[in-house]
Write a protein that holds these residues in place. Structure first.
Motif, PDB file in Angstrom:
ATOM      1  N   CYS A 229       0.859  -1.184   0.000  1.00  0.00           N
ATOM      2  CA  CYS A 229       0.000   0.000   0.000  1.00  0.00           C
ATOM      3  C   CYS A 229       0.897   1.238   0.000  1.00  0.00           C
ATOM      4  N   ASP A 230       0.697   2.102  -0.980  1.00  0.00           N
ATOM      5  CA  ASP A 230       1.486   3.322  -1.089  1.00  0.00           C
ATOM      6  C   ASP A 230       0.685   4.526  -0.597  1.00  0.00           C
ATOM      7  N   PRO A 231       1.357   5.612  -0.214  1.00  0.00           N
ATOM      8  CA  PRO A 231       0.624   6.796   0.256  1.00  0.00           C
ATOM      9  C   PRO A 231      -0.270   7.366  -0.846  1.00  0.00           C
ATOM     10  N   LEU A 232      -1.418   7.865  -0.444  1.00  0.00           N
ATOM     11  CA  LEU A 232      -2.286   8.573  -1.377  1.00  0.00           C
ATOM     12  C   LEU A 232      -1.725   9.969  -1.627  1.00  0.00           C
ATOM     13  N   PRO A 233      -1.943  10.530  -2.800  1.00  0.00           N
ATOM     14  CA  PRO A 233      -1.508  11.920  -3.038  1.00  0.00           C
ATOM     15  C   PRO A 233      -2.149  12.853  -2.011  1.00  0.00           C
ATOM     16  N   GLU A 234      -1.343  13.737  -1.449  1.00  0.00           N
ATOM     17  CA  GLU A 234      -1.849  14.616  -0.394  1.00  0.00           C
ATOM     18  C   GLU A 234      -2.905  15.576  -0.933  1.00  0.00           C
ATOM     19  N   GLN A 235      -3.901  15.850  -0.081  1.00  0.00           N
ATOM     20  CA  GLN A 235      -4.968  16.794  -0.401  1.00  0.00           C
ATOM     21  C   GLN A 235      -5.264  17.636   0.829  1.00  0.00           C
ATOM     22  N   LEU A 314      -9.700  10.111  -1.190  1.00  0.00           N
ATOM     23  CA  LEU A 314      -9.763   9.724   0.220  1.00  0.00           C
ATOM     24  C   LEU A 314      -8.778  10.495   1.092  1.00  0.00           C
ATOM     25  N   ALA A 315      -7.678  10.966   0.518  1.00  0.00           N
ATOM     26  CA  ALA A 315      -6.654  11.629   1.319  1.00  0.00           C
ATOM     27  C   ALA A 315      -7.219  12.820   2.075  1.00  0.00           C
ATOM     28  N   ALA A 316      -8.182  13.511   1.492  1.00  0.00           N
ATOM     29  CA  ALA A 316      -8.778  14.670   2.162  1.00  0.00           C
ATOM     30  C   ALA A 316      -9.499  14.260   3.431  1.00  0.00           C
ATOM     31  N   TRP A 317     -10.125  13.088   3.414  1.00  0.00           N
ATOM     32  CA  TRP A 317     -10.820  12.610   4.622  1.00  0.00           C
ATOM     33  C   TRP A 317      -9.824  12.177   5.687  1.00  0.00           C
ATOM     34  N   LEU A 335      -6.202  -2.826   4.415  1.00  0.00           N
ATOM     35  CA  LEU A 335      -5.362  -1.817   3.774  1.00  0.00           C
ATOM     36  C   LEU A 335      -5.724  -0.402   4.193  1.00  0.00           C
ATOM     37  N   VAL A 336      -6.968  -0.188   4.646  1.00  0.00           N
ATOM     38  CA  VAL A 336      -7.322   1.162   5.093  1.00  0.00           C
ATOM     39  C   VAL A 336      -6.492   1.570   6.306  1.00  0.00           C
ATOM     40  N   ALA A 343      -1.035   8.483   6.182  1.00  0.00           N
ATOM     41  CA  ALA A 343      -1.474   9.865   6.395  1.00  0.00           C
ATOM     42  C   ALA A 343      -1.088  10.391   7.772  1.00  0.00           C
ATOM     43  N   GLY A 344      -0.434   9.553   8.589  1.00  0.00           N
ATOM     44  CA  GLY A 344       0.021   9.992   9.906  1.00  0.00           C
ATOM     45  C   GLY A 344      -1.027   9.910  10.984  1.00  0.00           C
TER      46      GLY A 344
END
Length: 430
Positions: A229-235, A314-317, A335-336, A343-344
């Motif tokens: 699982c890779d990081p989602l693009p930041e939003q 999803l990154a925004a949430w 994976l969530v 996302a820290g």
């Protein structure tokens, strides 16, 4: 816990070193589940490493981000919708033709993701074409049995049909007894055990799942390979209230512990009236009881059900939350949790087997699966996270643990398994 090395098998690789890997899965949409993302991520990384992928799956609206890759192809099989759960299931139509064609032009490696009907077809191809077989055990049948009991007899029937084709002289396994197990589940587990034992390698996404596989198939050749699982693009974070925001992302169904989350949140709100619980994901439309329960929680205040959100949004949430809360005991990896950790976010869980990105007392807390225990753990952790140093340490540890289990790392391990089996075949001279 015993781990077996790969069995010496009958595998060939191409003269150029490029492998053609056939991935068989019963779940490829239309719902974007964790299993779908796991298969797609492995597809993507195997293609990126210069190999070919053939996907065999039920016909559905699910598509791959790599659909246009020239080294990727698909074989979709006729399917029917499963009411309430946004899945489509293939029940055998077209299987014999697909078998003949796949055996006539076989892949180098067969990788089966789960043991539904399409997964059984993959095992059939591996047997008839004399190709290596890797099985990944994504879903815990027994944990899901309470929620999907009506499907068990049909799945057990599909296993028996497979065995009749696979080896007409083989005695079908008797059910695996166990307190509280139905006959259908016992039969299903026994048949699954026989199939798992046939595989050259069985991979599982966690030690928890490896233990479960070995409990029903002690002679299986098991290797733990967490899904990547890779990081989602930041939003940017979404707007929110002034109180703490608890977040859950995933399928909103009873088997995911949603009832437990709602009950625990009632207690959290008594102590923190400004708290909110946000549920992001599609709902089981066939569960009337859950629908009513969710509706009552929303009307009571503080609970928001967002519905399904495109994965790239999803990154925004995640960025808008203070704490990720996960009440499921049926997941094999989840994976969530990795997305939240990337996302820290700090985590609260009820399953002690889900520890890949959770270090108790640093970035995570574990609670017993009871509303009062879960609520108390959430409140205690929120109080601790009010200290900036504690919050920073938790966030850093989440990111650090998530960084270990990337998509590329998983693909390299899996390709090592494929290639090792290929070398073993070359060594046999066949």
């Amino acid at each position: 816990m015993e781990r077996h090395p790969p069995r010496k098998g009958t595998v060939i690789s191409t003269s150029t070193g490029r492998l053609r890997v056939a991935m068989f899965t019963d779940n490829y949409g239309p719902r974007a589940s964790g299993l779908v993302r796991a298969v797609q991520e492995l597809e993507h990384q195997v293609l990126a490493e210069g190999h070919e992928v053939l996907l065999v799956a039920p016909a559905s609206a699910g598509t791959s981000p790599d659909a246009e890759d020239p080294w990727r192809s698909e074989r979709r099989l006729a399917s029917l919708p499963v009411p309430g759960v946004q899945l489509r299931l293939s029940l055998g139509r077209g299987f014999e033709r697909a078998l003949d064609e796949l055996v006539a032009d076989p892949p180098d490696v067969v990788h089966v993701h789960g043991l539904g009907p399409v997964g059984l077809l993959g095992m059939w191809v591996a047997e008839k074409a004399d190709r290596p077989l890797v099985v990944t055990w994504h879903t815990d049948f027994e944990a899901y049995a309470e929620h999907f009991g009506p499907m068990l007899p049909a799945l057990a029937g599909a296993y028996r049909v497979f065995f009749r084709h696979f080896d007409a002289g083989r005695d079908l396994a008797r059910g695996i007894p166990g307190e509280g197990r139905s006959r259908s589940l016992a039969d299903l587990l026994a048949l699954a055990a026989a199939l798992l034992t046939e595989a050259d390698v069985v991979t599982t996404p966690s030690d928890k799942t490896a233990d479960r596989v070995l409990s029903i198939a002690p002679d299986a050749h098991v290797q733990v390979v967490p899904n990547g699982c890779d990081p989602l693009p930041e939003q940017p974070a979404l707007s929110r209230g002034t109180g703490p925001r608890l977040l859950y992302v995933g399928w909103v169904g009873a088997e995911k512990g949603i009832g437990l989350l709602l009950d625990a949140f009632d207690l959290v709100r008594q102590a923190r009236p400004d708290a909110e619980l946000v549920l992001v994901g599609p709902r089981n439309t066939g569960d009337l009881g859950l629908r009513r329960r969710l509706g009552r929680a929303i009307r009571a205040g503080g609970v928001h059900w967002v519905g399904e959100v495109p994965h790239d949004q999803l990154a925004a949430w995640y960025a808008s939350a203070d704490l990720f809360v996960f009440g499921s005991e049926t997941d094999t990896q989840a994976l969530v949790l990795h997305e939240a950790a990337h996302a820290g976010l700090p985590l609260v869980l009820v399953d002690p087997g889900l520890r890949l990105v959770a270090e108790d007392g640093v970035n995570a807390r574990f609670a017993r699966p009871e509303p009062s225990e879960l609520a108390a753990t959430v409140l205690d952790f929120l109080a601790a996270l009010a200290d900036p140093a504690t919050a920073a340490r938790a966030s850093a540890r989440s990111r650090e643990l998530a960084a270990v289990h990337t998509g590329r790392h998983q693909a390299q391990v899996m390709l090592g398994i494929y290639q090792e089996l290929a070398e073993l075949r070359r060594g046999t001279g066949t």
